[in-house]
Design an enzyme around this catalytic site. Sequence first.
Site, PDB file in Angstrom:
ATOM      1  N   GLN A 102       0.841  -1.191   0.000  1.00  0.00           N
ATOM      2  CA  GLN A 102       0.000   0.000   0.000  1.00  0.00           C
ATOM      3  C   GLN A 102       0.880   1.245   0.000  1.00  0.00           C
ATOM      4  O   GLN A 102       1.655   1.477   0.929  1.00  0.00           O
ATOM      5  CB  GLN A 102      -0.936   0.039   1.198  1.00  0.00           C
ATOM      6  CG  GLN A 102      -1.974   1.154   1.055  1.00  0.00           C
ATOM      7  CD  GLN A 102      -2.823   1.360   2.283  1.00  0.00           C
ATOM      8  OE1 GLN A 102      -2.304   1.623   3.351  1.00  0.00           O
ATOM      9  NE2 GLN A 102      -4.135   1.256   2.128  1.00  0.00           N
ATOM     10  N   TYR A 187      -5.994  11.076   4.128  1.00  0.00           N
ATOM     11  CA  TYR A 187      -4.585  11.346   3.856  1.00  0.00           C
ATOM     12  C   TYR A 187      -4.449  12.171   2.566  1.00  0.00           C
ATOM     13  O   TYR A 187      -5.434  12.689   2.056  1.00  0.00           O
ATOM     14  CB  TYR A 187      -3.799  10.034   3.818  1.00  0.00           C
ATOM     15  CG  TYR A 187      -3.788   9.329   5.157  1.00  0.00           C
ATOM     16  CD1 TYR A 187      -3.278   9.967   6.294  1.00  0.00           C
ATOM     17  CD2 TYR A 187      -4.315   8.047   5.311  1.00  0.00           C
ATOM     18  CE1 TYR A 187      -3.282   9.345   7.539  1.00  0.00           C
ATOM     19  CE2 TYR A 187      -4.319   7.410   6.552  1.00  0.00           C
ATOM     20  CZ  TYR A 187      -3.812   8.069   7.658  1.00  0.00           C
ATOM     21  OH  TYR A 187      -3.828   7.458   8.887  1.00  0.00           O
ATOM     22  N   ARG A 234      -7.544   2.334  -2.864  1.00  0.00           N
ATOM     23  CA  ARG A 234      -8.393   2.348  -1.675  1.00  0.00           C
ATOM     24  C   ARG A 234      -9.009   3.734  -1.491  1.00  0.00           C
ATOM     25  O   ARG A 234      -8.307   4.751  -1.542  1.00  0.00           O
ATOM     26  CB  ARG A 234      -7.592   1.972  -0.431  1.00  0.00           C
ATOM     27  CG  ARG A 234      -8.488   1.589   0.756  1.00  0.00           C
ATOM     28  CD  ARG A 234      -7.668   1.183   1.960  1.00  0.00           C
ATOM     29  NE  ARG A 234      -8.400   0.234   2.793  1.00  0.00           N
ATOM     30  CZ  ARG A 234      -8.331   0.159   4.121  1.00  0.00           C
ATOM     31  NH1 ARG A 234      -7.538   0.997   4.784  1.00  0.00           N
ATOM     32  NH2 ARG A 234      -9.010  -0.730   4.795  1.00  0.00           N
TER      33      ARG A 234
END
Length: 371
Positions: A102, A187, A234
């Site tokens: 990730q 984020y 994601r």
Amino acid sequence: MPAHDPLFEPLAIGDINAANRILMAPLTRSRSTPDELAQTDLHATYYSQRAGAGLIVSEATQISTEGQGYAWTPGIYSEAQVESWKKVTDAVHAKGGKIVCQLWHVGAISHNVFHDGAAPVSASEWTPKGEAFVGDLLPDGPTVPHPQARALETDEIPRLLNDYRHASECARRAGFDGVEVHGANGYLIDQFLRSSVNKRTDAYGGSVENRIRLLVEAVDAAAEAWGPGQVGVRLSPQGGPGGSHDDDPETLYTAAAEALSGKGLAYLHVIRPNNHTGDGKGKDQAADLMTKMKAAFGGVFIANGEFSAAEAEEWVKNGKADAITFGRDFIANPDLPARIAQDGPYNEPDPDTFYGGSAKGYTDYPTLDQS
């Protein structure tokens, strides 16, 4: 045949062949070496214990020094980090597992201590709510308030995209089976997506199309090292640290899913509200939005968000998702698929050992055989 049979059907996730649909979610555990932010033999043990997952998504892994926002989280941009991750991928593959890395840039969810005193970056000037986890790097830690982040300049975007490109190439050389671009949880990419943070007036701000631009460009950059069939994404329409939000999440995240469709990506991984995001009461509303995102994306759709085994089975059986990622259940149950197959019993996770430390609460949870 095992219980929850739909979860045990194999699945082609882009170019990655998963043996089952019980996937391991990315889980920050803050146990990397403090100097190199690299992985160790302990990490290889931890991930290989969980190789029975159809696919492991690694803990969030920063694409650059600028991308770090938590103490002791790993990177995937230096040669030392590449070599350290090879231990992990080799161990997972030796057990027959699959693992993707990730790719993470926290943006404003950070602190100056990680950046030689420089301010964190974001879509616009923004001071997130809450505190940064700085561990032992500051005397008033382990958590301190987030400082104000500065806006990334437009001419810095190519450098940022190159960081995604470089990290993706590093992940390929480290032996991963692919990468997941982290566009969720408030984020950096999500800061560009969300209207509460993104106040830009250039090509990356204003309209939904403009706010999605960085997400699409980062995914395209990551795919250059692999081909799109080994790249996932994601997203999380609600929740995340810092308190960011969007005024119209249904329009925004459905448009984001549509913008990612047709690229031949491996999958779209979507988080519904849960206790971790602080919005657990909105599951029904979130399920409706996830249905719209799944239709807009048109490819392999992975759902996450405190699923029980029974609920996961129902979602896969009824076509709401193609696979489910489990987080805390995989922390406490390294052989989670085997436990789901026989309806438990399940170990309980110890939250006191989630972040930082060593083997305790990391590699010492017993398997069924050990129990």
